[in-house]
Design a protein around this motif. Structure first.
Motif, PDB file in Angstrom:
ATOM      1  N   GLN A   1       3.609 -10.547   9.492  1.00 50.71           N
ATOM      2  CA  GLN A   1       4.537 -10.871  10.504  1.00 50.71           C
ATOM      3  C   GLN A   1       4.030 -12.352  11.026  1.00 50.71           C
ATOM      4  O   GLN A   1       4.928 -12.957  11.372  1.00 50.71           O
ATOM      5  CB  GLN A   1       4.423  -9.707  11.770  1.00 50.71           C
ATOM      6  CG  GLN A   1       5.486 -10.233  12.985  1.00 50.71           C
ATOM      7  CD  GLN A   1       5.390  -9.236  14.115  1.00 50.71           C
ATOM      8  OE1 GLN A   1       4.554  -8.712  14.008  1.00 50.71           O
ATOM      9  NE2 GLN A   1       6.155  -9.461  15.129  1.00 50.71           N
ATOM     10  N   ARG A   2       2.898 -12.443  11.290  1.00 55.03           N
ATOM     11  CA  ARG A   2       2.472 -13.870  11.666  1.00 55.03           C
ATOM     12  C   ARG A   2       2.410 -14.831  10.448  1.00 55.03           C
ATOM     13  O   ARG A   2       2.890 -15.882  10.854  1.00 55.03           O
ATOM     14  CB  ARG A   2       0.743 -13.898  11.942  1.00 55.03           C
ATOM     15  CG  ARG A   2       0.282 -15.049  12.310  1.00 55.03           C
ATOM     16  CD  ARG A   2      -0.959 -14.838  12.854  1.00 55.03           C
ATOM     17  NE  ARG A   2      -0.802 -14.243  14.506  1.00 55.03           N
ATOM     18  CZ  ARG A   2      -1.991 -13.734  15.007  1.00 55.03           C
ATOM     19  NH1 ARG A   2      -3.189 -13.524  14.310  1.00 55.03           N
ATOM     20  NH2 ARG A   2      -1.643 -13.321  16.264  1.00 55.03           N
ATOM     21  N   LEU A   3       2.488 -14.390   9.181  1.00 57.18           N
ATOM     22  CA  LEU A   3       2.883 -15.450   8.164  1.00 57.18           C
ATOM     23  C   LEU A   3       4.399 -15.960   8.355  1.00 57.18           C
ATOM     24  O   LEU A   3       4.733 -17.048   8.291  1.00 57.18           O
ATOM     25  CB  LEU A   3       2.604 -14.803   6.841  1.00 57.18           C
ATOM     26  CG  LEU A   3       1.307 -14.721   6.177  1.00 57.18           C
ATOM     27  CD1 LEU A   3       1.209 -13.869   5.081  1.00 57.18           C
ATOM     28  CD2 LEU A   3       0.645 -16.004   5.916  1.00 57.18           C
ATOM     29  N   GLY A   4       5.072 -14.899   8.632  1.00 49.27           N
ATOM     30  CA  GLY A   4       6.674 -15.262   8.898  1.00 49.27           C
ATOM     31  C   GLY A   4       6.859 -16.289   9.851  1.00 49.27           C
ATOM     32  O   GLY A   4       7.590 -17.249   9.922  1.00 49.27           O
ATOM     33  N   GLN A   5       6.040 -15.790  10.976  1.00 47.16           N
ATOM     34  CA  GLN A   5       6.409 -16.648  12.274  1.00 47.16           C
ATOM     35  C   GLN A   5       5.722 -18.070  12.137  1.00 47.16           C
ATOM     36  O   GLN A   5       6.308 -19.136  12.778  1.00 47.16           O
ATOM     37  CB  GLN A   5       5.462 -16.149  13.409  1.00 47.16           C
ATOM     38  CG  GLN A   5       6.117 -14.651  13.909  1.00 47.16           C
ATOM     39  CD  GLN A   5       5.346 -14.112  14.935  1.00 47.16           C
ATOM     40  OE1 GLN A   5       4.096 -14.354  15.245  1.00 47.16           O
ATOM     41  NE2 GLN A   5       5.902 -12.922  15.675  1.00 47.16           N
TER      42      GLN A   5
ATOM     43  N   ASN B   1       7.016 -14.175  -0.379  1.00 44.40           N
ATOM     44  CA  ASN B   1       7.989 -13.287  -0.306  1.00 44.40           C
ATOM     45  C   ASN B   1       7.787 -12.592   1.163  1.00 44.40           C
ATOM     46  O   ASN B   1       8.580 -12.490   1.895  1.00 44.40           O
ATOM     47  CB  ASN B   1       7.532 -12.158  -1.323  1.00 44.40           C
ATOM     48  CG  ASN B   1       8.683 -10.981  -1.222  1.00 44.40           C
ATOM     49  OD1 ASN B   1       9.962 -11.264  -1.037  1.00 44.40           O
ATOM     50  ND2 ASN B   1       8.133  -9.925  -0.972  1.00 44.40           N
ATOM     51  N   ALA B   2       6.499 -12.561   1.572  1.00 41.64           N
ATOM     52  CA  ALA B   2       6.149 -11.953   3.060  1.00 41.64           C
ATOM     53  C   ALA B   2       6.464 -12.928   4.077  1.00 41.64           C
ATOM     54  O   ALA B   2       7.097 -12.538   5.015  1.00 41.64           O
ATOM     55  CB  ALA B   2       4.417 -11.738   3.001  1.00 41.64           C
ATOM     56  N   MET B   3       6.417 -14.365   3.631  1.00 39.70           N
ATOM     57  CA  MET B   3       7.016 -15.206   4.661  1.00 39.70           C
ATOM     58  C   MET B   3       8.441 -15.308   5.021  1.00 39.70           C
ATOM     59  O   MET B   3       8.873 -15.263   6.076  1.00 39.70           O
ATOM     60  CB  MET B   3       6.712 -16.584   4.278  1.00 39.70           C
ATOM     61  CG  MET B   3       4.971 -17.073   4.459  1.00 39.70           C
ATOM     62  SD  MET B   3       4.820 -18.564   3.809  1.00 39.70           S
ATOM     63  CE  MET B   3       2.908 -18.942   3.923  1.00 39.70           C
TER      64      MET B   3
ATOM     65  N   SER C   1      -0.004 -18.900  15.125  1.00 38.04           N
ATOM     66  CA  SER C   1       0.822 -19.145  14.256  1.00 38.04           C
ATOM     67  C   SER C   1       1.018 -20.469  13.652  1.00 38.04           C
ATOM     68  O   SER C   1       1.152 -20.694  12.492  1.00 38.04           O
ATOM     69  CB  SER C   1       2.515 -18.619  14.477  1.00 38.04           C
ATOM     70  OG  SER C   1       2.089 -17.390  14.879  1.00 38.04           O
ATOM     71  N   PHE C   2       1.019 -21.354  14.797  1.00 32.23           N
ATOM     72  CA  PHE C   2       0.626 -22.764  14.489  1.00 32.23           C
ATOM     73  C   PHE C   2      -0.397 -23.315  13.740  1.00 32.23           C
ATOM     74  O   PHE C   2      -0.304 -24.014  12.791  1.00 32.23           O
ATOM     75  CB  PHE C   2       1.086 -23.853  15.821  1.00 32.23           C
ATOM     76  CG  PHE C   2       0.639 -25.207  15.462  1.00 32.23           C
ATOM     77  CD1 PHE C   2       1.643 -25.854  14.907  1.00 32.23           C
ATOM     78  CD2 PHE C   2      -0.573 -25.746  15.928  1.00 32.23           C
ATOM     79  CE1 PHE C   2       1.345 -27.397  14.651  1.00 32.23           C
ATOM     80  CE2 PHE C   2      -0.846 -27.094  15.630  1.00 32.23           C
ATOM     81  CZ  PHE C   2       0.172 -27.805  14.988  1.00 32.23           C
ATOM     82  N   ALA C   3      -1.510 -22.689  14.115  1.00 24.21           N
ATOM     83  CA  ALA C   3      -2.867 -23.060  13.344  1.00 24.21           C
ATOM     84  C   ALA C   3      -2.996 -22.392  12.181  1.00 24.21           C
ATOM     85  O   ALA C   3      -3.344 -23.021  11.149  1.00 24.21           O
ATOM     86  CB  ALA C   3      -3.931 -22.562  14.366  1.00 24.21           C
ATOM     87  N   LEU C   4      -2.274 -21.326  11.761  1.00 24.67           N
ATOM     88  CA  LEU C   4      -2.334 -20.701  10.330  1.00 24.67           C
ATOM     89  C   LEU C   4      -1.476 -21.643   9.564  1.00 24.67           C
ATOM     90  O   LEU C   4      -1.528 -21.893   8.333  1.00 24.67           O
ATOM     91  CB  LEU C   4      -1.391 -19.381  10.631  1.00 24.67           C
ATOM     92  CG  LEU C   4      -1.516 -18.666   9.240  1.00 24.67           C
ATOM     93  CD1 LEU C   4      -2.699 -18.346   8.791  1.00 24.67           C
ATOM     94  CD2 LEU C   4      -0.464 -17.221   9.470  1.00 24.67           C
TER      95      LEU C   4
END
Length: 244
Positions: free
Chosen positions: A26-30, A167-169, A4-7
């Protein structure tokens, strides 16, 4: 968490990480939780740069630092500021007209003027702060607070589009963890900086939120970008006035 940090770093910077990360909503939000940490990464790289620059060349050093700062982000947030500036000036308070202007890739005169003013303020403030040797504080905490503003807006303001990354985030953002990060970060910055700088940041974000709700009834990715640039400029100018 590392993914998630790398993203987050890949999205907010042009640092060549070259990591293949499966992108889920989910990973986008995290990943948003790590935006302030990406700000610290940017600040650390800028701090390392200052140690390589010659002493006493304050104006030139400030220009090099600011140019590197922009290149590290690829001008992502400046683009958001430019789009918002044109939309606020040309939208005439109409939501659809404002959104249409924000999507237009062409930059109008208001956008150019705003970009020049913000970059000029940043350059002058960096130059002033270099002369009083506050590089550690302002280079680390300014990009940190700039990206923290995105969390604050995500927690407090609706995202107007039902499609897209923003929106997903916001939907998948772990809100309790985000709230803890915001509160802890603001308390830390109040201790490390000064209460006036912190109040400036909070009032600026409140004003930007009010303006976004008034003009387009919510926020977009461009508003997030504008908040980063305006908060960074406000922190630098506030510190320069207090210590420069």
């Amino acid at each position: 968490m590392l993914a998630s940090f790398a993203l987050a770093a890949q999205f907010l910077t042009r640092i060549p990480l070259n990591i293949n990360i499966p992108v889920t909503e989910q990973r986008l939000g995290q990943s948003v939780l790590f935006y302030p940490l990406v700000g610290l990464l940017i600040g650390t790289l800028l701090l390392l740069l200052t140690w390589l620059l010659p002493a006493q060349s304050f104006a030139l050093n400030a220009a090099i630092i600011l140019s590197t700062w922009v290149l590290l982000t690829g001008g992502l947030h400046l683009d958001g500021l430019a789009d918002c500036s044109d939309a606020w000036a040309g939208g005439l308070g109409d939501q659809q007209r404002s959104l249409k202007i924000m999507k237009d890739p062409a930059a109008g005169p208001i956008a150019v003027i705003m970009l020049l003013l913000v970059l000029l303020l940043k350059w002058a403030a960096i130059q002033s702060l270099l002369q009083v040797d506050l590089t550690l504080g302002f280079l680390l905490l300014t990009p940190f607070l700039g990206r923290l503003s995105i969390l604050m807006l995500m927690l407090s303001t609706p995202y107007i589009s039902t499609n897209g990354l923003g929106n997903a985030m916001q939907i998948h953002l772990p809100r309790f963890a985000a709230g803890l990060i915001v509160c802890a970060s603001l308390l830390l910055c109040a201790w490390l900086l000064n209460i006036y700088t912190l109040l400036t940041v909070i009032l600026l974000i409140y004003w930007l939120r009010h303006l976004a709700m008034q003009r387009i009834q919510g926020v977009t990715g461009d508003v997030y970008g504008a908040s980063v640039e305006l908060v960074e400029a406000a922190v630098l100018v506030s510190l320069a006035l207090a210590y420069g």
